[in-house]
Design an enzyme around this catalytic site. Structure first.
Site, PDB file in Angstrom:
ATOM      1  N   SER A 114       0.817  -1.214   0.000  1.00 35.10           N
ATOM      2  CA  SER A 114       0.000   0.000   0.000  1.00 35.10           C
ATOM      3  C   SER A 114       0.847   1.258   0.000  1.00 35.10           C
ATOM      4  O   SER A 114       1.951   1.282   0.558  1.00 35.10           O
ATOM      5  CB  SER A 114      -0.865  -0.005   1.261  1.00 35.10           C
ATOM      6  OG  SER A 114      -1.465   1.237   1.469  1.00 35.10           O
ATOM      7  N   TYR A 138      -1.729   0.054  10.267  1.00 33.00           N
ATOM      8  CA  TYR A 138      -2.063  -0.588   8.985  1.00 33.00           C
ATOM      9  C   TYR A 138      -0.876  -0.457   8.026  1.00 33.00           C
ATOM     10  O   TYR A 138      -0.389  -1.447   7.465  1.00 33.00           O
ATOM     11  CB  TYR A 138      -3.321   0.048   8.378  1.00 33.00           C
ATOM     12  CG  TYR A 138      -3.525  -0.337   6.934  1.00 33.00           C
ATOM     13  CD1 TYR A 138      -3.902  -1.638   6.596  1.00 33.00           C
ATOM     14  CD2 TYR A 138      -3.300   0.582   5.898  1.00 33.00           C
ATOM     15  CE1 TYR A 138      -4.055  -2.003   5.269  1.00 33.00           C
ATOM     16  CE2 TYR A 138      -3.456   0.220   4.576  1.00 33.00           C
ATOM     17  CZ  TYR A 138      -3.830  -1.069   4.262  1.00 33.00           C
ATOM     18  OH  TYR A 138      -3.961  -1.441   2.953  1.00 33.00           O
ATOM     19  N   LYS A 142       1.846  -3.411   6.476  1.00 34.89           N
ATOM     20  CA  LYS A 142       2.161  -3.641   5.057  1.00 34.89           C
ATOM     21  C   LYS A 142       3.678  -3.561   4.831  1.00 34.89           C
ATOM     22  O   LYS A 142       4.259  -4.346   4.077  1.00 34.89           O
ATOM     23  CB  LYS A 142       1.425  -2.624   4.172  1.00 34.89           C
ATOM     24  CG  LYS A 142      -0.095  -2.824   4.150  1.00 34.89           C
ATOM     25  CD  LYS A 142      -0.460  -4.082   3.366  1.00 34.89           C
ATOM     26  CE  LYS A 142      -1.933  -4.383   3.383  1.00 34.89           C
ATOM     27  NZ  LYS A 142      -2.295  -5.582   2.625  1.00 34.89           N
TER      28      LYS A 142
END
Ligand code: UDP
Length: 318
Positions: A114, A138, A142
């Site tokens: 991402s 988050y 990643k």
């Protein structure tokens, strides 16, 4: 190729599955349906209801040529309140998957990374070697997986590719965005238009021309097609990383204007406070993907993405 797609019942995963099938590949989906939808998996794909953590049985039964790994928790706000969930599902889950791949001798993996790994960029457009300073768990999860893949390729010879998506939008045939809760600008704005409510703008005091955040929107089918190219391009013992975006930014207000054009509805705006952790501008340089994967977005127009999302929303109303 015989391909396993984790998270293949989700928004992006289901389109990846559809495009793999159309290209003649054999596809197995593994998904725990925690956020995905069983009816998003095309009939021609085999479906296994399972968490990634328990993938080894499935791997043992079929000889896969590669894995596309999209299964993940992906709510930024939730990652701040419940970071452990992101550590467990995204980081530990992938560690388990990689161990299982090693045991089953599956030679390649394409991973959904991402733009969130970059945090607040020092320079735009963002290249793959830009500093990685994620602003939330988050994004950190990643980045942890990206690093894990780099190490796995170096130590164990797997062919690994990370695709760093920017803002994925649009729909493909009957497949589109059905998140719960929905947090993304385009579906929320279209839903507001449909319900005759104002669209919400999270902050209009950013240092951008109209004061609202700028993002690089990329059509879900263009994202999906990059996975097919990445599976072909992956080479043993190497981890490669590619940004996927159109290289053009649109502000929140420009997206809302596109929603007015597409829907023909008089959509009002309501400005609220900034959303925590939102960088002002995120725009990709996808030069590397264009050169090395021979990837080129086929649907780069914002209005087309918004229109496809609008058609999908309408289909759900019927
Ligand atoms: N945004 C907004 N109103 C909304 C949802 C999002 O103004 O109802 C903004 C958000 O602050 C960000 C941009 O739209 O600047 C894109 O947000 P989204 O959640 O779609 O994707 P993200 O960039 O967080 O991955």
């Amino acid at each position: 190729m015989n391909v396993l797609v984790t998270g293949g019942a989700g928004y992006i995963g289901s389109v990846v599955v559809a495009r793999l099938l159309e290209a003649g590949h054999e596809v197995t989906v593994i998904d725990d349906l925690s956020t995905g939808h069983r009816d998003a998996v095309p009939d021609d794909a085999r479906f296994v209801l399972e968490r990634v953590q328990h993938v080894s049985d499935t791997l043992g039964r079929h000889s896969f040529d590669g894995v596309v790994h999209l299964a993940a928790s992906s709510l930024v706000a939730e990652s701040i309140t419940d970071p452990q969930k992101y550590e467990t599902n995204n980081v530990a889950g992938t560690r388990g998957l990689l161990e299982a791949l090693r045991t089953a001798e599956i030679p390649k993996i394409v991973f959904s990374s991402s733009a969130a790994v970059y945090g607040e960029p020092e320079r735009v457009p963002i290249e793959e070697d830009a500093p990685t300073v994620p602003l939330n768990p988050y994004g950190s999860s990643k980045l942890s997986v990206d690093r894990m893949l780099d190490a796995e390729a170096a130590r164990h010879g797997i062919a690994a590719v990370s695709l760093r998506y920017f803002n994925v939008a649009g729909s493909y045939a009957v497949l589109g965005e059905r998140h719960s809760p929905e947090t993304h600008l385009i579906p929320l704005t279209l839903r507001a238009a449909l319900d005759s409510r104002p669209a919400t703008v999270f902050g209009d005091d950013y240092l951008t021309p109209d004061g609202t955040c700028i993002r690089d929107y990329i059509h879900v089918v263009d994202i999906a097609d990059a996975h097919l190219l990445a599976l072909d391009a992956a080479s043993p013992g190497t981890w490669r990383v590619f940004n996927l975006g159109n290289g053009e930014g649109f502000s929140v207000r420009e997206v809302i204007a596109a929603a007015r054009r597409v829907t023909g509805l008089p959509l009002a705006e309501s400005v609220t406070a900034r959303r925590a952790g939102d960088p002002a501008v995120l725009v990709a340089s996808s030069e590397r993907a264009r050169k090395e994967l021979n990837w080129a977005p086929k649907k780069p127009r914002l209005d087309e993405m918004v229109d496809d999302a609008w058609q999908f929303l309408h289909r759900g109303q019927r």
